[in-house]
Design a protein around this motif. Sequence first.
Motif, mmCIF file in Angstrom:
data_model
loop_
_atom_site.group_PDB
_atom_site.id
_atom_site.type_symbol
_atom_site.label_atom_id
_atom_site.label_comp_id
_atom_site.label_asym_id
_atom_site.label_seq_id
_atom_site.Cartn_x
_atom_site.Cartn_y
_atom_site.Cartn_z
ATOM 1 N N GLU A 186 0.955 -1.264 0.021
ATOM 2 C CA GLU A 186 0.077 -0.040 0.066
ATOM 3 C C GLU A 186 0.810 1.447 0.102
ATOM 4 O O GLU A 186 1.898 1.278 0.410
ATOM 5 N N LEU A 187 0.448 2.179 -0.597
ATOM 6 C CA LEU A 187 0.992 3.656 -0.728
ATOM 7 C C LEU A 187 -0.251 4.640 -0.596
ATOM 8 O O LEU A 187 -1.053 4.785 -1.451
ATOM 9 N N PRO A 188 -0.314 5.615 0.667
ATOM 10 C CA PRO A 188 -1.413 6.424 0.669
ATOM 11 C C PRO A 188 -1.646 7.160 -0.624
ATOM 12 O O PRO A 188 -0.641 7.727 -1.200
ATOM 13 N N ILE A 189 -2.851 7.431 -1.160
ATOM 14 C CA ILE A 189 -3.081 8.232 -2.473
ATOM 15 C C ILE A 189 -2.344 9.777 -2.041
ATOM 16 O O ILE A 189 -2.527 10.303 -1.077
ATOM 17 N N GLY A 190 -1.622 10.048 -3.082
ATOM 18 C CA GLY A 190 -0.992 11.397 -3.199
ATOM 19 C C GLY A 190 0.414 11.391 -2.578
ATOM 20 O O GLY A 190 1.205 12.333 -2.894
ATOM 21 N N GLN A 191 0.950 10.169 -2.376
ATOM 22 C CA GLN A 191 2.277 10.102 -1.894
ATOM 23 C C GLN A 191 2.923 9.632 -3.244
ATOM 24 O O GLN A 191 2.530 9.006 -4.195
ATOM 25 N N ARG A 200 3.233 15.071 -23.608
ATOM 26 C CA ARG A 200 2.666 16.635 -23.890
ATOM 27 C C ARG A 200 3.380 17.657 -22.870
ATOM 28 O O ARG A 200 3.070 18.690 -22.709
ATOM 29 N N GLY A 201 4.728 17.355 -22.462
ATOM 30 C CA GLY A 201 5.349 18.030 -21.510
ATOM 31 C C GLY A 201 5.306 17.625 -20.147
ATOM 32 O O GLY A 201 4.339 16.835 -20.007
ATOM 33 N N ARG A 202 6.367 18.046 -19.378
ATOM 34 C CA ARG A 202 6.411 17.554 -18.104
ATOM 35 C C ARG A 202 5.252 18.014 -17.155
ATOM 36 O O ARG A 202 4.758 19.275 -17.162
ATOM 37 N N LYS A 203 4.603 17.127 -16.340
ATOM 38 C CA LYS A 203 3.347 17.509 -15.470
ATOM 39 C C LYS A 203 3.592 16.568 -14.170
ATOM 40 O O LYS A 203 4.173 15.732 -14.021
ATOM 41 N N LEU A 204 2.808 17.055 -13.102
ATOM 42 C CA LEU A 204 3.051 16.499 -11.773
ATOM 43 C C LEU A 204 2.045 15.405 -11.767
ATOM 44 O O LEU A 204 1.024 15.378 -12.470
ATOM 45 N N ALA A 205 2.716 14.313 -11.339
ATOM 46 C CA ALA A 205 1.754 12.927 -11.554
ATOM 47 C C ALA A 205 2.017 12.179 -10.121
ATOM 48 O O ALA A 205 3.194 12.547 -9.586
ATOM 49 N N ILE A 206 0.997 11.304 -9.832
ATOM 50 C CA ILE A 206 1.221 10.725 -8.717
ATOM 51 C C ILE A 206 0.947 9.241 -9.034
ATOM 52 O O ILE A 206 0.171 8.901 -10.078
ATOM 53 N N PRO A 207 1.252 8.110 -8.270
ATOM 54 C CA PRO A 207 1.022 6.771 -8.486
ATOM 55 C C PRO A 207 -0.508 6.659 -8.075
ATOM 56 O O PRO A 207 -1.304 7.204 -7.240
ATOM 57 N N ILE A 208 -0.977 5.553 -8.983
ATOM 58 C CA ILE A 208 -2.371 5.296 -8.897
ATOM 59 C C ILE A 208 -2.431 3.549 -8.710
ATOM 60 O O ILE A 208 -1.757 3.042 -9.388
ATOM 61 N N TYR A 228 1.431 5.820 -12.935
ATOM 62 C CA TYR A 228 1.295 6.976 -12.624
ATOM 63 C C TYR A 228 0.361 7.723 -13.514
ATOM 64 O O TYR A 228 0.183 7.353 -14.870
ATOM 65 N N THR A 229 -0.518 8.848 -13.124
ATOM 66 C CA THR A 229 -1.204 9.787 -13.892
ATOM 67 C C THR A 229 -1.293 11.034 -13.516
ATOM 68 O O THR A 229 -0.934 11.426 -12.215
ATOM 69 N N PRO A 230 -1.134 12.138 -14.220
ATOM 70 C CA PRO A 230 -0.923 13.433 -13.887
ATOM 71 C C PRO A 230 -2.107 14.038 -13.185
ATOM 72 O O PRO A 230 -3.343 13.717 -13.395
ATOM 73 N N VAL A 231 -1.819 15.063 -12.174
ATOM 74 C CA VAL A 231 -2.827 15.722 -11.481
ATOM 75 C C VAL A 231 -2.438 17.142 -11.268
ATOM 76 O O VAL A 231 -1.386 17.477 -11.597
ATOM 77 N N SER A 232 -3.583 17.833 -11.358
ATOM 78 C CA SER A 232 -3.406 19.273 -10.711
ATOM 79 C C SER A 232 -2.808 19.420 -9.126
ATOM 80 O O SER A 232 -3.076 18.584 -8.592
ATOM 81 N N SER A 233 -2.240 20.648 -8.876
ATOM 82 C CA SER A 233 -1.946 20.563 -7.540
ATOM 83 C C SER A 233 -3.169 20.624 -6.385
ATOM 84 O O SER A 233 -3.011 20.144 -5.524
ATOM 85 N N ALA A 234 -4.074 21.083 -7.124
ATOM 86 C CA ALA A 234 -5.433 21.308 -6.337
ATOM 87 C C ALA A 234 -6.086 19.677 -6.035
ATOM 88 O O ALA A 234 -6.271 19.414 -5.082
ATOM 89 N N SER A 235 -6.140 18.908 -7.350
ATOM 90 C CA SER A 235 -6.307 17.632 -7.016
ATOM 91 C C SER A 235 -5.399 16.699 -5.885
ATOM 92 O O SER A 235 -6.038 15.887 -5.387
#
Length: 354
Positions: A186-191, A200-208, A228-235
Amino acid sequence: MDWMIYGANGYTGELIAREAKTRGKAPILAGRNASKIAGLAGELHLPSKAFALQSPPEIAAALQNVGVLLNCAGPFSKTADPLIRACLATKTHYLDITGEIEVLEAAHRLDAEAKSAGVVLCPGAGFDVVPTDCIALMLKKQLPEATDLALGFEIADRHMSPGTAKTTVEGLGKSGKIRRAGRIVELPIGQGSRHIDFGRGRKLAIPIPWGDVASAYYTTGIPNITVYTPVSSASLNVARLINGLGFILRSPWVQNWLVGMIEKNVKGPAAATREASRTWVWGEARDASGQSREMRIVTLNGYSFTVQSSLAIVEYLMSNDPPPGCWTPALLMGENFILSLPGTSALDLPRPME
């Protein structure tokens, strides 16, 4: 040889049924809702069967003389096991379009039984997990001693089908999952976030917790896998907040309410939305010495891709006699299968990273 689409009245199942009819195929349309199945079958002039999944003898009877079953009825946590076991009993090849880690793992635990029955099991025959699975095998062949595999995708449109939305609801409040030293942990969502160029260029991404955490291990044997999939900072902030609300989101009342809202309001993306949407898929492999390879492809939206990939695998099983057992899509069809499908092209093939 007859073949069947179970869940043909669902969003993705209906897309597959309509495309099969266009190709001159005649699948048996099946599902739990007799009136909806009969209506669609009547419109398409195809045979149909209606049966639920509570009675193993009833399922087995419905699968008599069926050579291939394509299960499109999600969430697959509720449908895969009874259908797979019926397929083993009736010697019917089984495919589905799941991306659920637990479902994929459970299918691979039945590998010996599938071999004994002379049956092919191939879960994950759609967008979950064909593109990333093929990339994983390409990278493994480019870097045979790889110890770490990272995969991911960026989608242009995030409209969901009802089945996908229900599967997402099932996962609310649960931890994410990655594979380390061959084991799923397990890995907490967002870590574990990082920046990735999916095409399409570098983006922030998190493990899913994507299906490749299970399937790519069986495809490649690489012990460390993250998707991984990209997310916004707010997401990302919302994802981290959800970790603390898990006990609420997992409660039966909240789950049932959310499922009810999905059934009332979620229809899935319209044809124009699907046609206008693309998906970028990425992979990276590294070995212990520091060598690395990465690649990217661009393909159709997930639903249109699933139609193409699942029908291609059905057609393969209908006309070939592969060895029985539980297969991943890339091992069954080859790593270049992804590049043979309409609307898919390589942005860059495996190459050393800078």
